[in-house]
Write an enzyme that holds these catalytic residues in place. Structure first.
Site, PDB file in Angstrom:
ATOM      1  N   ALA A  53     -22.397  32.123 -12.542  1.00 46.81           N
ATOM      2  CA  ALA A  53     -22.316  33.286 -13.421  1.00 46.81           C
ATOM      3  C   ALA A  53     -23.275  33.064 -14.583  1.00 46.81           C
ATOM      4  CB  ALA A  53     -20.887  33.459 -13.926  1.00 46.81           C
ATOM      5  N   MET A  54     -24.284  33.926 -14.719  1.00 45.71           N
ATOM      6  CA  MET A  54     -25.340  33.749 -15.713  1.00 45.71           C
ATOM      7  C   MET A  54     -25.289  34.884 -16.723  1.00 45.71           C
ATOM      8  SD  MET A  54     -28.387  32.390 -13.199  1.00 45.71           S
ATOM      9  CE  MET A  54     -29.398  31.792 -14.568  1.00 45.71           C
ATOM     10  N   SER A  55     -24.857  34.562 -17.936  1.00 44.26           N
ATOM     11  CA  SER A  55     -24.681  35.581 -18.974  1.00 44.26           C
ATOM     12  C   SER A  55     -25.984  35.997 -19.617  1.00 44.26           C
ATOM     13  CB  SER A  55     -23.745  35.040 -20.060  1.00 44.26           C
ATOM     14  OG  SER A  55     -24.367  33.975 -20.756  1.00 44.26           O
ATOM     15  N   GLY A  56     -27.008  35.157 -19.496  1.00 44.72           N
ATOM     16  CA  GLY A  56     -28.258  35.394 -20.216  1.00 44.72           C
ATOM     17  C   GLY A  56     -28.414  34.441 -21.378  1.00 44.72           C
ATOM     18  N   VAL A  88     -28.127  30.251 -23.042  1.00 45.96           N
ATOM     19  CA  VAL A  88     -28.624  28.917 -22.712  1.00 45.96           C
ATOM     20  C   VAL A  88     -27.607  28.119 -21.905  1.00 45.96           C
ATOM     21  CG1 VAL A  88     -27.845  27.988 -24.941  1.00 45.96           C
ATOM     22  CG2 VAL A  88     -29.656  26.815 -23.668  1.00 45.96           C
ATOM     23  N   ASP A  89     -26.324  28.268 -22.197  1.00 47.60           N
ATOM     24  CA  ASP A  89     -25.313  27.442 -21.536  1.00 47.60           C
ATOM     25  C   ASP A  89     -25.220  27.733 -20.041  1.00 47.60           C
ATOM     26  OD1 ASP A  89     -24.664  26.209 -23.943  1.00 47.60           O
ATOM     27  OD2 ASP A  89     -23.165  27.724 -24.445  1.00 47.60           O
ATOM     28  N   CYS A 148     -11.015  38.022 -20.428  1.00 49.41           N
ATOM     29  CA  CYS A 148     -12.203  38.162 -19.580  1.00 49.41           C
ATOM     30  C   CYS A 148     -12.304  37.004 -18.600  1.00 49.41           C
ATOM     31  CB  CYS A 148     -13.455  38.235 -20.451  1.00 49.41           C
ATOM     32  SG  CYS A 148     -14.993  38.504 -19.533  1.00 49.41           S
ATOM     33  N   CYS A 176     -17.736  41.094 -27.740  1.00 47.14           N
ATOM     34  CA  CYS A 176     -18.996  41.603 -27.186  1.00 47.14           C
ATOM     35  C   CYS A 176     -19.020  43.120 -27.081  1.00 47.14           C
ATOM     36  CB  CYS A 176     -19.263  40.978 -25.824  1.00 47.14           C
ATOM     37  SG  CYS A 176     -18.152  41.526 -24.505  1.00 47.14           S
TER      38      CYS A 176
END
Length: 359
Positions: free
Chosen positions: A8-11, A13-14, A103, A196
């Site tokens: 899962a890539m939120s955008g 750095v982590d 979430c 968010c």
């Protein structure tokens, strides 16, 4: 032999670094960005790392650098129902929800994990700061300032068994250095903060737009009216600022929100020493680090994300969890999570339903 892993890539750095580490570990990794709003521009803008159009683009660029397939999954309807609507409903009921926890529970490790398993993936990888022990227990991250075990403690054993948190053993500063060395453009991207889906950060204004104006009284402990409000949903237990009271306290000391009664639409305020809580009742318990206790257990409890940890005795009473604190805690609000720990291992979590003052 490597696993088939959905990252899962939120955008941010982590999650990008976590995906890269999963590749390095020999897994077959596919990146996915979750589109959480049908109108992304209505969510927070700027390089914050969560759910904007910029974030989706950053995630795609990171996937290209890492060299993995990348997709965008539309989760807007599910997110609106299970996170945003839940947030509004909880505040309307006089409770204080944690949308990040919800979430994780409903989107990242229910909807996404369910779909991933159905598609043949073995695990979901995220950039959360937490660790999974060899016995499957959830543990704190080594970086205490970034530890996210509190907001992950709602996950059940099966969800944890299919989760990967590659960053749990690394301080955040080193993660950024690693991202630089990997050529990830998000290496210096600021962390996401606040909620968010509230673009301007004004939670009270957001709730007012959703729930409308509901004028009511602000009173002291004996019922004396001290002021008024436009909606009890705009207050949280322990709040000091923004009360705008007409009458100051006789002793000149500041007042804090002690309780919120949604039926009468009343907010009760009082001195700081009236905030102390010794006994907590919680519901919907989830046990991952031990079996549901059949007798009282000595442990520690954390009552908010990055909050203080309190020694306590916890015991099941029917379907409810009772937590007796060794020393009083302040600002304990229904709707928050109570997470029990033994050292750095999560034992279980539950949702606070009531808190009783210290005597």
């Amino acid at each position: 032999m490597g696993l088939r892993v959905l990252a899962a890539m939120s955008g941010g750095v982590d999650s990008a670094t976590a995906a890269a580490r999963a590749v390095d570990a020999g897994h077959e990794v596919t990146g996915v960005h979750l589109a959480l709003s049908s109108n992304p521009q209505s969510y927070r803008t700027g390089a914050r790392g969560c759910c904007t159009i910029e974030d989706a683009r950053d995630a795609r660029r990171a996937a290209d650098v890492i060299g993995i397939p990348f997709y965008v999954w539309d989760m807007a309807e599910r997110f609106a129902r299970d996170v945003v609507d839940d947030f509004v409903t909880e505040y309307a009921a006089g409770r204080t929800p944690n949308p990040c926890l919800r979430c994780n529970e409903k989107i990242k490790f229910e909807a996404v994990l369910d779909r991933a398993l159905a598609l043949g993936f073995d695990a979901v990888c995220t950039g959360h700061y937490a660790r999974i022990a060899d016995d499957g227990a959830l543990r704190r991250a080594v970086d205490p300032g970034k530890d996210q075990s509190y907001v992950l403690a709602v996950l059940n054993k099966d969800q944890i068994a299919h989760a990967m948190f590659p960053l749990g053993d690394t301080p955040k500063t080193l993660v950024r250095e690693e991202a630089h060395s990997r050529g990830l453009l998000v290496a210096d991207k600021p962390d996401s903060h606040d909620v968010c889906f509230i673009a301007d950060g004004d939670t009270r204004g957001f709730l007012a737009r959703k729930l409308g104006s509901e004028p009511g009284a602000i009173v002291d402990a004996d019922g004396t009216v001290l002021g008024s409000h436009e909606g009890a949903y705009g207050y949280t237990i322990g709040q000091r600022k923004g009360l705008h009271l007409d009458r100051p306290a006789p002793d000149g000391r500041p007042r804090y929100v002690l309780s919120i009664e949604p039926v009468s639409n009343t907010v009760t305020v009082g001195p700081a020493d009236a905030l102390g809580v010794r006994e907590i009742t919680a519901i919907r318990s989830v046990w991952t680090g031990c079996e549901p206790p059949t007798a009282p257990i000595e442990c520690a409890v954390q009552l908010r994300a990055h909050g203080e940890v309190h020694d306590c005795v916890a015991a099941m009473e029917g379907d409810s969890l009772r937590i007796d604190l060794r020393s009083p805690a302040r600002g304990v609000a229904p709707g928050q999570a109570a997470v029990l720990y033994a050292g750095d291992t999560v034992l279980g979590s539950a949702t606070i339903s009531a808190a009783r003052a210290a005597v």
